[in-house]
Write a protein that holds these residues in place. Sequence first.
Motif, PDB file in Angstrom:
ATOM      1  N   GLY A  30       0.802  -1.216   0.000  1.00  0.00           N
ATOM      2  CA  GLY A  30       0.000   0.000   0.000  1.00  0.00           C
ATOM      3  C   GLY A  30       0.838   1.270   0.000  1.00  0.00           C
ATOM      4  N   ARG A  31       2.169   1.102   0.038  1.00  0.00           N
ATOM      5  CA  ARG A  31       3.096   2.255   0.053  1.00  0.00           C
ATOM      6  C   ARG A  31       4.245   1.933  -0.885  1.00  0.00           C
ATOM      7  N   ARG A  32       4.527   2.863  -1.804  1.00  0.00           N
ATOM      8  CA  ARG A  32       5.478   2.523  -2.866  1.00  0.00           C
ATOM      9  C   ARG A  32       6.875   2.235  -2.355  1.00  0.00           C
ATOM     10  N   GLU A  33       7.263   2.850  -1.241  1.00  0.00           N
ATOM     11  CA  GLU A  33       8.636   2.661  -0.751  1.00  0.00           C
ATOM     12  C   GLU A  33       8.876   1.247  -0.226  1.00  0.00           C
ATOM     13  N   LEU A  34       7.814   0.474   0.002  1.00  0.00           N
ATOM     14  CA  LEU A  34       7.984  -0.901   0.493  1.00  0.00           C
ATOM     15  C   LEU A  34       7.872  -1.941  -0.619  1.00  0.00           C
ATOM     16  N   VAL A  35       7.526  -1.509  -1.807  1.00  0.00           N
ATOM     17  CA  VAL A  35       7.245  -2.474  -2.878  1.00  0.00           C
ATOM     18  C   VAL A  35       8.518  -3.176  -3.354  1.00  0.00           C
ATOM     19  N   LEU A  36       9.585  -2.429  -3.502  1.00  0.00           N
ATOM     20  CA  LEU A  36      10.812  -3.035  -4.041  1.00  0.00           C
ATOM     21  C   LEU A  36      11.359  -4.153  -3.132  1.00  0.00           C
ATOM     22  N   PRO A  37      11.552  -3.906  -1.826  1.00  0.00           N
ATOM     23  CA  PRO A  37      12.030  -5.017  -0.983  1.00  0.00           C
ATOM     24  C   PRO A  37      11.077  -6.204  -0.951  1.00  0.00           C
ATOM     25  N   LEU A  38       9.763  -5.947  -0.976  1.00  0.00           N
ATOM     26  CA  LEU A  38       8.819  -7.078  -0.956  1.00  0.00           C
ATOM     27  C   LEU A  38       8.862  -7.854  -2.271  1.00  0.00           C
ATOM     28  N   ALA A  39       9.086  -7.140  -3.372  1.00  0.00           N
ATOM     29  CA  ALA A  39       9.195  -7.821  -4.665  1.00  0.00           C
ATOM     30  C   ALA A  39      10.426  -8.731  -4.673  1.00  0.00           C
ATOM     31  N   ARG A  40      11.524  -8.225  -4.155  1.00  0.00           N
ATOM     32  CA  ARG A  40      12.738  -9.049  -4.083  1.00  0.00           C
ATOM     33  C   ARG A  40      12.498 -10.272  -3.203  1.00  0.00           C
ATOM     34  N   ALA A  41      11.839 -10.038  -2.076  1.00  0.00           N
ATOM     35  CA  ALA A  41      11.581 -11.149  -1.149  1.00  0.00           C
ATOM     36  C   ALA A  41      10.688 -12.201  -1.798  1.00  0.00           C
ATOM     37  N   ALA A  42       9.719 -11.757  -2.587  1.00  0.00           N
ATOM     38  CA  ALA A  42       8.816 -12.701  -3.251  1.00  0.00           C
ATOM     39  C   ALA A  42       9.580 -13.588  -4.226  1.00  0.00           C
ATOM     40  N   ILE A  43      10.462 -12.975  -4.987  1.00  0.00           N
ATOM     41  CA  ILE A  43      11.256 -13.759  -5.944  1.00  0.00           C
ATOM     42  C   ILE A  43      12.167 -14.720  -5.182  1.00  0.00           C
ATOM     43  N   ALA A  44      12.770 -14.213  -4.100  1.00  0.00           N
ATOM     44  CA  ALA A  44      13.665 -15.067  -3.305  1.00  0.00           C
ATOM     45  C   ALA A  44      12.909 -16.239  -2.687  1.00  0.00           C
TER      46      ALA A  44
END
Length: 279
Positions: free
Chosen positions: A213-227
């Motif tokens: 819900g906040r753009r600044e958290l999307v990148l780390p969560l995207a990386r975590a999802a791939i990992a």
Amino acid sequence: MEYASDLKLVSRHAKAEDTVVRVGDIAVGGPDPVVMAGPCSVESHQQTLETAERVQRAGAVMLRGGAYKPRTSPYSFQGLGAEGLRILESVRDSTGLPVISEVLDVITFDDVGAAVDVIQIGARSMQNVSLLRRAGASTKPVLLKRWMSATLEEFLFAAEYILAEGNPNVILCERGIRTFNDYTRFTLDLAIVPELKRLSHLPVVVDPSHAAGRRELVLPLARAAIAAGADGILVEVHPEPDEALSDGRQALTFDMFDELMATITHFVPVDRTGSTISA
Ligand code: PEP
Ligand code: MN
């Protein structure tokens, strides 16, 4: 944990090998994670085309944009409807990107189904059994989002409805669940990724945008999802996030999306790079 035995079609017992959902020459559930991106809502031809071109240049392989929007308030922007579908078709013609868009009901199913390459069933519709059955009778792949309060088993039964009607091409999407946590919009349940992949042969993708819900958290969560082994990610991007007609707070700028794409490949788990991890 053991699960219900009448997940007849979606379970690994029914089919041991991974299902690969093919969208043109793109394989969801194949060796490489795929990135699907676009604006929450299709707002105009210009906004959709500009976003599509930018995300494609950065490496996205599918365009996602809503024409029919399931908004919390009836007074919020509800999407451009059929006009939005025409914009998506036109942008697909210009860019070659396959398009994903949400279907809200059985009434509009044929129109949405004819226009898109992948039909999205949103979180709020996950237990709309008429819609699930209709999607099961379609020949188009379906991206099925987890309802914010659905257990893993309820999520798999929703997919089972689609397979039971004859459509094997279902992509499961974790998009965050509701918890007591109040600093993000929802709570991304990443453990469901390996657990779904253990129990089911269907591909699993993650939407970090609605979860955060906040753009600044999307990148780390995207990386975590791939990992964590996700077969892909679904990310909201907008040319001017603060002007977006829906979900602007979580939309990435083009520069943020470039950064995401530049770093994401470092997080591909080893079982996708040749050596194997056993369960
Ligand atoms: C969306 O994808 O824009 C959307 C409405 O998502 P969800 O169904 O996960 O809330
Ligand atoms: Mn959205």
